[in-house]
Scaffold this motif. Structure first.
Motif, PDB file in Angstrom:
ATOM      1  N   UNK A  61       0.836  -1.211   0.000  1.00  0.00           N
ATOM      2  CA  UNK A  61       0.000   0.000   0.000  1.00  0.00           C
ATOM      3  C   UNK A  61       0.868   1.257   0.000  1.00  0.00           C
ATOM      4  N   UNK A  97      -0.002   3.272  -3.429  1.00  0.00           N
ATOM      5  CA  UNK A  97      -0.775   4.500  -3.259  1.00  0.00           C
ATOM      6  C   UNK A  97       0.118   5.742  -3.119  1.00  0.00           C
ATOM      7  N   UNK A 135       2.150   6.941  -0.967  1.00  0.00           N
ATOM      8  CA  UNK A 135       1.811   7.608   0.289  1.00  0.00           C
ATOM      9  C   UNK A 135       2.695   8.840   0.535  1.00  0.00           C
ATOM     10  N   UNK A 136       3.978   8.714   0.252  1.00  0.00           N
ATOM     11  CA  UNK A 136       4.876   9.831   0.561  1.00  0.00           C
ATOM     12  C   UNK A 136       4.546  11.057  -0.270  1.00  0.00           C
ATOM     13  N   UNK A 160      -4.395  13.411   8.807  1.00  0.00           N
ATOM     14  CA  UNK A 160      -4.435  12.229   7.944  1.00  0.00           C
ATOM     15  C   UNK A 160      -3.343  11.216   8.240  1.00  0.00           C
ATOM     16  N   UNK A 161      -2.152  11.680   8.510  1.00  0.00           N
ATOM     17  CA  UNK A 161      -1.012  10.757   8.582  1.00  0.00           C
ATOM     18  C   UNK A 161      -0.400  10.647   9.977  1.00  0.00           C
ATOM     19  N   UNK A 195      -5.861  -1.975   2.533  1.00  0.00           N
ATOM     20  CA  UNK A 195      -5.341  -1.082   3.575  1.00  0.00           C
ATOM     21  C   UNK A 195      -5.939   0.305   3.371  1.00  0.00           C
ATOM     22  N   UNK A 196      -6.594   0.809   4.393  1.00  0.00           N
ATOM     23  CA  UNK A 196      -7.132   2.168   4.313  1.00  0.00           C
ATOM     24  C   UNK A 196      -6.044   3.158   4.693  1.00  0.00           C
ATOM     25  N   UNK A 197      -6.146   4.394   4.216  1.00  0.00           N
ATOM     26  CA  UNK A 197      -5.092   5.375   4.528  1.00  0.00           C
ATOM     27  C   UNK A 197      -4.874   5.547   6.033  1.00  0.00           C
ATOM     28  N   UNK A 198      -5.970   5.495   6.802  1.00  0.00           N
ATOM     29  CA  UNK A 198      -5.848   5.692   8.239  1.00  0.00           C
ATOM     30  C   UNK A 198      -4.955   4.662   8.913  1.00  0.00           C
ATOM     31  N   UNK A 235      -2.180   3.558   7.835  1.00  0.00           N
ATOM     32  CA  UNK A 235      -0.761   3.927   7.692  1.00  0.00           C
ATOM     33  C   UNK A 235      -0.306   4.724   8.919  1.00  0.00           C
TER      34      UNK A 235
END
Lengths: 182, 437
Positions: free
Chosen positions: B308, B312, B314-315, B327-328, B390-393, B395
């Motif tokens: 994920x 996605x 993420x960075x 969010x992160x 995997x949801x963003x939360x 991470x």
């Protein structure tokens, strides 16, 4: 003699207009009044679409940001919010009158007979105070209204994006990293 | 820190699984592992070794931010050219009366050594052991040292007893308090008779090596034997063990998996008493800290997060995010910021590290998938098609280390901005894998 001829002519015209006009058709003045009201709603819809883009952008971050990847992406979020806002405005301003008709709620100031004004020339001002389609009633100009609503949503999206960039510059990741060096 | 000395193909296999389990967070504590073989070292072990090296924050220190990490040392003892007769006599044609004939039968001594020891432990006597230095074999202080290997194979059967014996000597020479233990594999697989390895030979090897251990290794305080003549046999696929995405055993009672659990038990047990009689020191049964089922779940979970992070991007999302903390979370942005600052220092200024986040993402991608013949970290684990969404939360919920405890900048490790980006990528994958969802 001359006055009598004039009276006769006027009476003939009145009779003709009564005979030509179909029963139940709205009057020109009513059409003009309703068209102006619809134009106002369109302008309100545009403003709503623009503001809605910013509101939905914020809402998407806090409501869906931790649950959906599109909402966790700042740029995707801006354009999804703009599209959503434009679609909501489109549903309210364009689709609603066609599906549910005029005369209630948001459209209570417009009589359901406004639909019949499409065949009546009444000197319609056109959209955006005559900038688009003067002489054509607003109801008939749904493709242009759609464009205006989505365009306004897009402008709202750009505003949201500018706000986003401003926040990132002031307190985003790189700023945090650089700030931590002090 | 505990120490594992893995010898031969079976030892490699067990050490490989144990390292995988460490990366997945199933094994919580770090350890030292020395892998010795006359054959090639498994690519996955080499990949894990270099991956763990990327996590180090300073030279000569075996710790990453927030965790001690295993040190992996590998040693391939090159098998000598020729056969035992040639090596011992120094001649191509050995005279019939040469003393070498007293030690080896003709068939064993004429085996070409470069192709392996063919389940003949005695042949390991002619394998040079000079490279097996005392530094590598030095037992861990105040802790456990466990040797793992097969006692039926050529390399391990021949090397395990002298290796443990050397470690025992080192404990005396350096006054090291340690507990020497061993996981020994008896006959646990069907012999490949097409390669000239008969079952009777394996049984004979097992008996010989156990007798050697009994007579010479009084300091071996616990051992566990896997397999044996009467135990169920598995099919060993030696070639698959060297492939990428090597599958895990299918069953909880698979001998290799049993070996992994035994290794963990012997590394962590502190209560088993020392017994006088050698045969009483065998661990007949044990309570493992993990099961195959749980480990598979952790595997799925860890791979899901790692994938994920890359899929996605993420960075890159984080770098453009105005509501970063919401969010992160706090720790991940702080960790990236720490490495970004380090990159700015090693790269010569902020202007030169504007694309740091993209560089980290790029390195994360190449570390994960590998480049060309080089193994990726994903290749180390079994291939999974079914992973968790995997949801963003999630991470933000990974147990990212606290960047505030990061040690001072070590220029010998962070030699450039790009190297720093690569190390940051490794750290993110490491914690993503270890925590999972």
């Amino acid at each position: 003699m001359r006055i009598g001829r004039q009276l006769l002519t006027t009476a003939t015209l009145l009779l003709a207009s009564v005979l030509v006009a179909q029963p139940g058709l709205p009057r020109r003045t009513s059409c003009l009044q309703w068209d102006q009201a619809y134009n106002q709603i369109i302008i309100l819809g545009m403003a709503g679409a623009a503001i809605g883009s910013v509101v939905f952008w914020l809402g998407a971050a806090f409501l869906f940001g931790r649950h959906a990847w599109w909402a966790a992406s700042p740029r995707a979020r801006v354009w999804v919010a703009a599209f959503f806002s434009g679609t909501v405005a489109e549903l309210l301003v364009v689709v609603w009158p066609r599906v549910l008709g005029f005369g209630r709620a948001l459209f209570s100031a417009i009589d359901p007979q406004y639909v019949d004004c499409q065949t009546t020339p009444f000197g319609a001002p056109g959209l955006l105070y005559g900038l688009i389609g003067p002489g054509v009633n607003a109801y008939s100009q749904w493709p242009a209204i759609t464009g205006l609503l989505y365009g306004a949503a897009l402008v709202g999206g750009v505003v949201a994006w500018l706000i986003s960039e401003a926040i990132v510059r002031s307190s985003g990741l790189q700023t945090t990293a650089q700030g931590g060096e002090a | 820190m505990t120490k594992i000395v893995a010898i031969g193909g079976t030892g490699q296999l067990v050490a490989y699984h144990y390292l995988q389990l460490y990366l997945l967070g199933v094994i919580p504590d770090a350890f030292d592992v020395v892998v010795v073989d006359t054959d090639a070292i498994i690519g996955g072990i080499v990949r894990i070794q270099s991956f763990l090296d990327l996590l180090r924050v300073s030279e000569g220190d075996s710790s990453a931010i927030g965790a001690a990490i295993p040190t992996v040392s590998t040693l391939r003892i090159p098998a000598p050219e020729g056969n035992a007769f040639e090596l011992l006599s120094g001649q191509k044609d050995v005279p019939a009366q040469h003393p070498a004939h007293a030690f080896f039968d003709r068939e064993s001594a004429q085996q070409p050594l470069a192709q392996g020891l063919y389940a003949r432990p005695a042949l390991s006597a002619v394998v040079p052991r000079k490279q097996l230095s005392d530094t590598l074999l030095m037992p861990s202080r105040e802790s456990m040292t466990v040797a793992v290997g097969s006692i039926i194979g050529g390399t391990s059967g021949g090397l395990i007893a002298p290796t443990i014996d050397r470690m025992k000597s080192l404990t005396f020479d350096h006054e090291i308090k340690t507990r020497l233990r061993a996981v020994l594999f008896g006959q646990y697989f069907e012999p490949d008779e097409e390669r000239g390895i008969q079952a009777i030979r394996l049984q004979s090897n097992e008996l010989a090596v156990m007798k050697t251990l009994e007579e010479s290794l009084d300091r071996l305080d616990l051992y566990r034997i896997i397999g044996g003549p009467d135990s169920p046999k598995s099919k060993r696929m030696t070639e698959k063990e060297k492939d990428k995405n090597m599958p895990w055993p299918e069953h909880e009672d698979h001998p290799v998996w049993d070996g992994v659990k035994s290794l963990d038990f012997l590394l962590t047990d502190t209560v088993m008493p020392f017994r006088d009689r050698f045969e009483d020191r065998e661990v007949a049964s044990l309570n493992a800290r993990f099961s195959l089922k749980d480990s598979r779940e952790r595997l799925k979970s860890g791979l899901s997060v790692a994938r994920a992070l890359i899929k996605h991007r993420v960075l890159e999302k984080m770098a453009a995010e105005p509501f970063l903390g919401f969010l992160w979370g706090e720790k991940l942005p702080a960790l990236i910021s720490h490495y970004w600052r380090t990159a700015a220092r090693s790269g010569g200024g902020w202007d030169r590290v504007q694309n740091f986040v993209s560089a980290v993402h790029g390195h994360m991608d190449s570390l994960w998938t590998g480049q060309g013949d080089e193994w990726g970290v994903a290749d180390v684990f079994p291939a999974l098609t079914n992973i968790h969404a995997v949801k963003p939360g999630r991470v933000a919920e990974v147990k990212w280390p606290d960047a505030a405890i990061a040690p001072n900048f070590d220029r010998r490790v962070f030699v450039s901005a790009d190297e720093t980006a690569k190390r940051a990528a490794a750290v993110l994958l490491f914690w993503g894998l270890r925590t999972g969802v």
